[in-house]
Scaffold this active site. Sequence first.
Site, PDB file in Angstrom:
ATOM      1  N   GLY A  22      -7.117   8.067   8.083  1.00 56.86           N
ATOM      2  CA  GLY A  22      -7.198   8.366   9.517  1.00 56.86           C
ATOM      3  C   GLY A  22      -8.620   8.659   9.945  1.00 56.86           C
TER       4      GLY A  22
ATOM      5  N   ASP B  28       2.233   5.371  -5.261  1.00 59.02           N
ATOM      6  CA  ASP B  28       1.479   6.589  -4.967  1.00 59.02           C
ATOM      7  C   ASP B  28       2.292   7.795  -5.424  1.00 59.02           C
ATOM      8  OD1 ASP B  28       0.198   8.775  -3.996  1.00 59.02           O
ATOM      9  OD2 ASP B  28       0.119   8.116  -1.904  1.00 59.02           O
TER      10      ASP B  28
ATOM     11  N   GLY C 260     -11.116   4.462   4.226  1.00 60.75           N
ATOM     12  CA  GLY C 260     -12.413   3.851   4.551  1.00 60.75           C
ATOM     13  C   GLY C 260     -12.861   4.037   5.997  1.00 60.75           C
ATOM     14  N   THR C 261     -11.905   4.206   6.908  1.00 58.18           N
ATOM     15  CA  THR C 261     -12.277   4.308   8.328  1.00 58.18           C
ATOM     16  C   THR C 261     -13.186   5.510   8.577  1.00 58.18           C
ATOM     17  OG1 THR C 261     -10.253   3.252   9.068  1.00 58.18           O
ATOM     18  CG2 THR C 261     -11.353   4.699  10.663  1.00 58.18           C
TER      19      THR C 261
ATOM     20  N   ASP D  85       0.854  -1.187   0.000  1.00 58.91           N
ATOM     21  CA  ASP D  85       0.000   0.000   0.000  1.00 58.91           C
ATOM     22  C   ASP D  85       0.900   1.251   0.000  1.00 58.91           C
ATOM     23  OD1 ASP D  85      -2.397   1.449   0.300  1.00 58.91           O
ATOM     24  OD2 ASP D  85      -2.313   1.340   2.502  1.00 58.91           O
ATOM     25  N   HIS D  86       0.545   2.237  -0.787  1.00 59.84           N
ATOM     26  CA  HIS D  86       1.270   3.520  -0.835  1.00 59.84           C
ATOM     27  C   HIS D  86       2.776   3.358  -0.959  1.00 59.84           C
ATOM     28  CE1 HIS D  86      -2.173   6.112  -0.255  1.00 59.84           C
ATOM     29  NE2 HIS D  86      -2.622   5.213   0.608  1.00 59.84           N
TER      30      HIS D  86
END
Length: 281
Positions: free
Chosen positions: A179, A104, A208-209, A82-83
């Site tokens: 975050g 990214d 998504g959080t 990821d990233h």
Amino acid sequence: MPIVKLDELLLGVKNNSYAIGSFNVSNMEMVMGTIKAAEELNAPVIIQIAEGRLRYSPLHTLGPMMVAAAKEAKVPVVVHLDHGGTIEVIHQALEIGFTSVMFDGSKYPLDINIEKTKQVKELADKYNANVEAEIGRVGGAEGDYASVDIMITSVDEAVKFYEATKVDALAVAIGTAHGNYKEVPKLRIDRLKEIAKVVACPLVLHGGTGLTEQDFRNSLENGIKKINIATASYDSVAANVKKLAKDKPDFNYFDHTDTVMMATYENVKKHMLIFGLKDKA
Ligand code: 13P
């Protein structure tokens, strides 16, 4: 069930009735909790680690563990970086056997993002792995990086970027941020619809959080095929470890192990059910 590539899972989502959950992990317990939830629901899953978290979970130790766990799982599992921000770390992940990497380049001007993404795609092709990229800018901070403002993805730039890079998945900025949200996010579903109409690859939702069940449904019904969840798992683990210490002050190491695994499992399972993943393996 073998470890699988990202495109196998994302291109398998034919109608807009579900999306694949992509869950960040940082240790063995989180890997086990995530795969336990997937197996119990008979759901495909993506496990991922962000380059910005490698200070805590070095890739040369966590990476092979992720690959090994995926190979043993009873459901299809993608192992994803990821990233990714540097070619060195992306190369390392591919060497370890990750089946997918994100580059990214959202902090770069469009033409430089395109050039660097093309280099990553060329490298990943040699490993028969997939590439996710980002266009526009998801807000907040992932891992140790500084927080950034949201820059909503432009439709024209998304088209230009995809045509030039032919990535396997494209993260779009439609109002989400990494975050916990300080203000209630307003998702630009109108923009998502426009992008999904003209960009031929699967689209990814980061941050998504803290989104509502309705936000997730609106996103996946309008073209999102991969949804990233990180902070919610980390917060679930932290809250449950605090609870363990309160409820059982003399807890031992293995109580802690179980707590971390189960806290991850609970959070992943909750999101998988919202994403419509039951029996989609
Ligand atoms: P959250 O931490 O907001 O869930 O974002 C996860 C993410 O997008 C990882 O890339």
